[in-house]
Design a protein around this motif. Sequence first.
Motif, short mmCIF file in Angstrom:
data_model
loop_
_atom_site.label_atom_id
_atom_site.label_comp_id
_atom_site.label_asym_id
_atom_site.label_seq_id
_atom_site.Cartn_x
_atom_site.Cartn_y
_atom_site.Cartn_z
N UNK B 247 5.79 -0.07 13.71
CA UNK B 247 5.99 0.18 12.27
C UNK B 247 5.38 1.53 11.90
N UNK B 248 5.91 2.16 10.85
CA UNK B 248 5.37 3.45 10.44
C UNK B 248 3.93 3.32 9.95
N UNK B 249 3.27 4.44 9.84
CA UNK B 249 1.94 4.48 9.25
C UNK B 249 2.04 4.38 7.74
N UNK B 250 0.95 4.75 7.07
CA UNK B 250 0.95 4.67 5.61
C UNK B 250 0.37 5.95 5.05
N UNK B 251 1.20 6.70 4.37
CA UNK B 251 0.76 7.96 3.78
C UNK B 251 0.06 7.74 2.45
N UNK B 252 -0.34 8.82 1.78
CA UNK B 252 -1.11 8.69 0.54
C UNK B 252 -0.38 7.94 -0.57
N UNK B 253 0.95 8.07 -0.65
CA UNK B 253 1.68 7.43 -1.77
C UNK B 253 1.58 5.91 -1.73
N UNK B 254 2.05 5.25 -0.64
CA UNK B 254 1.89 3.78 -0.64
C UNK B 254 0.43 3.37 -0.58
N UNK B 255 -0.43 4.21 0.01
CA UNK B 255 -1.85 3.83 0.11
C UNK B 255 -2.49 3.77 -1.28
N UNK B 256 -2.19 4.74 -2.13
CA UNK B 256 -2.78 4.72 -3.47
C UNK B 256 -2.20 3.58 -4.30
N UNK B 257 -0.94 3.23 -4.05
CA UNK B 257 -0.36 2.06 -4.73
C UNK B 257 -1.12 0.81 -4.32
N UNK B 258 -1.36 0.65 -3.01
CA UNK B 258 -2.10 -0.52 -2.51
C UNK B 258 -3.53 -0.51 -3.03
N UNK B 259 -4.14 0.68 -3.08
CA UNK B 259 -5.51 0.81 -3.59
C UNK B 259 -5.59 0.26 -5.02
N UNK B 260 -4.63 0.67 -5.83
CA UNK B 260 -4.62 0.23 -7.22
C UNK B 260 -4.35 -1.28 -7.32
N UNK B 261 -3.40 -1.75 -6.52
CA UNK B 261 -3.06 -3.17 -6.51
C UNK B 261 -4.27 -4.01 -6.09
N UNK B 262 -4.99 -3.53 -5.07
CA UNK B 262 -6.14 -4.28 -4.56
C UNK B 262 -7.26 -4.34 -5.59
N UNK B 263 -7.49 -3.23 -6.27
CA UNK B 263 -8.54 -3.22 -7.30
C UNK B 263 -8.16 -4.15 -8.46
N UNK B 264 -6.87 -4.17 -8.79
CA UNK B 264 -6.40 -5.07 -9.84
C UNK B 264 -6.56 -6.53 -9.44
N UNK B 265 -6.27 -6.82 -8.17
CA UNK B 265 -6.42 -8.20 -7.66
C UNK B 265 -7.88 -8.62 -7.72
N UNK B 266 -8.77 -7.70 -7.34
CA UNK B 266 -10.21 -8.00 -7.36
C UNK B 266 -10.69 -8.24 -8.80
#
Lengths: 220, 436
Positions: B247-266
């Motif tokens: 599978x591909x890696x993860x660049x800054x764009x999806x990573x910052x989306x996940x970062x925001x999603x994770x903080x929201x989940x927390x």
Amino acid sequence: VRIDWKHPIVVLVAGSVVSALGFGGKKLYDYAIDRASDLRVAIEHPQQGVQLVGTTQPKLGDQPVFCDTAALTLLLERTQSGRLPITVDGISVSAEPVTDMAAVQTIDPACKVDPFGDRPYGIGKTNVYIITITKAGVSAQYIVGSSENAAWAVSKDNLLIGKGHVQSILLDNKDPLSRFTVFVSSRVPTPYRVFFSVTYDAYGARKKATQPILITGEQP
Amino acid sequence: VSLHKLWWRIGSALLLILFLLWPAYAADTTVTETQFRELLKRMEPRSPGHALMKPIYDAEEKGDYAKVVELCNGLLAKPLAQFDTPQYGIAIKSFAYQHRGRAREQLGQGFRAAVEDAEAASALGNLQATQDVIKVLIDDLSGKASIGNGYVNSPEKLEHYVRFAAPLGDPFSEALLGLGKVDDGMSEDERTFWWLLALFSDHVLEKDKRLDLFHQALERVGASRVDAIIARYGLTKTLRDDATLGIPGRGPLPTMFIESDLRGTFQLLFGVIRDDNPSPNAPTLRENWLFWRYLIDDLGYGAAYLLLPGERDLGDSRIRSRSKDAIMATLTPGDRVFARCGALSHITTVYKREQNPPTIYFADAAYEFWQKGQNACISSFRLVDGGNNRLLSAVSADEVKSILEGVITIRDASPRGMPATSDPRPAGGPSKIRAM
């Protein structure tokens, strides 16, 4: 010897004999009726508890085998033929490896769970027994709800007894049956026969067992 | 009939067949927007509401503010041990502070009383109260609206609340830090991090605008420096292509989306209360997968991939079936994990990992799944302090592996460094997954 049936003593003795016979007959009748109180124990509606890859239920010979998890209802029902209430004081679960059939037959199709069918929705007010078969043996839990203290381990030898929790079940004319929701799961990829035995008091201690179901853990 | 016409007829017939079969074919791997919205509704956990707050709401509705203050004081005096859980008690007390403050203001005790009660709620971890305090402090400092009554305000006080709210996903606080409006001596790199995070936490921002601003920042700072910035300040990090999983890696764009999603989940772990009767209509693993696949495709941030233990060939370019060890090795914060122990099945989000001893920490509102009383497969579960009165679920990596059913991970649409096609969605082969 001639008996004077009109003599007061004879009348008294005869009356006493008749009364004693009546009393004995009544006791005998009560005993028979009370002895008739009995329990029906059965596994109701056993079904596949998790989704399988494919639609065919695995079989061993011509007997269906539940794969990974079976969902069932354990029914205890007073037969209503007697008057005495029945006290159920023990429900044990037995899981015996199937060696006779498994020696000559294999489970077909193999037990494969389809993870796409998992429905993750948490734990609610469930009131269920979870029986788990592992290589180390059989363990059992009773889940009442989702909080930390609302679930506890129970003895496989008596599902009604857990640490700090003891239940007994009284079945009478008014409340003649009890149903338990049970999930049986196996993490061993070979077949097991699982059945429940119930000990109860119905004018003396008695014991009855359900028919077994066959279950296997997911196979490699 | 000429050969030319015959070929024309055969071609037309084939096109017609393809046209008729296409909806069923396409439905294998995707959902429609209507199905997506229906799934979104079903994914929301049912909440019974806060029954303890009901009398307070009722008194507020009647305008009986003295009663509101009395009821709030009752909750504030109640020992934590008398609530369902201490954490739930803390959240309820923070709500009580919020409502008491508003009631005290209504009773003529001044705006300062409301602000101080909101500050008390914030101190317990209440983000909404913190957001209220920040706005009030800014208005007061800028002279727009004074708190008055001798309240002592300061830029340091504002910084304190902004520093509390930004990591919990408050877009306004993140933007204040990112724009350097609250400057407590942070580095340029940290400022960049908060700015990038604010773009994803602000759900009102239009998608195209967000992407424009993001790419501008990326161009200005440089992709490799952004990787380093996320690794330093984020809960997540960018990832290299994974050869084992393919599978591909993860660049800054999806990573910052996940970062925001994770903080929201927390953040949502504060005062969580679950319905005693969860919906039996909750989406299946298949439906969760289709949901995430649609969402990420639609946002255009990358692509969702499903990792399944085993060696099944599902003929779908977005699904990988590999060993549990390989999947566990790649598990990373932000991944959605599916686990099952017999009849009990669960979905949760990885918050962080620790190697010694190997432990996975989940941001998990339905942590009850892991309790050993309920779950015969787990004995290592413990609740640990995640900060700000939110608890994380810690479970040994081995036990997670033993009941792992699948992982949804968000990655780039194509391998990192490879040029993206005009359509960011990778070409998906025909799927053997049944439609919903």
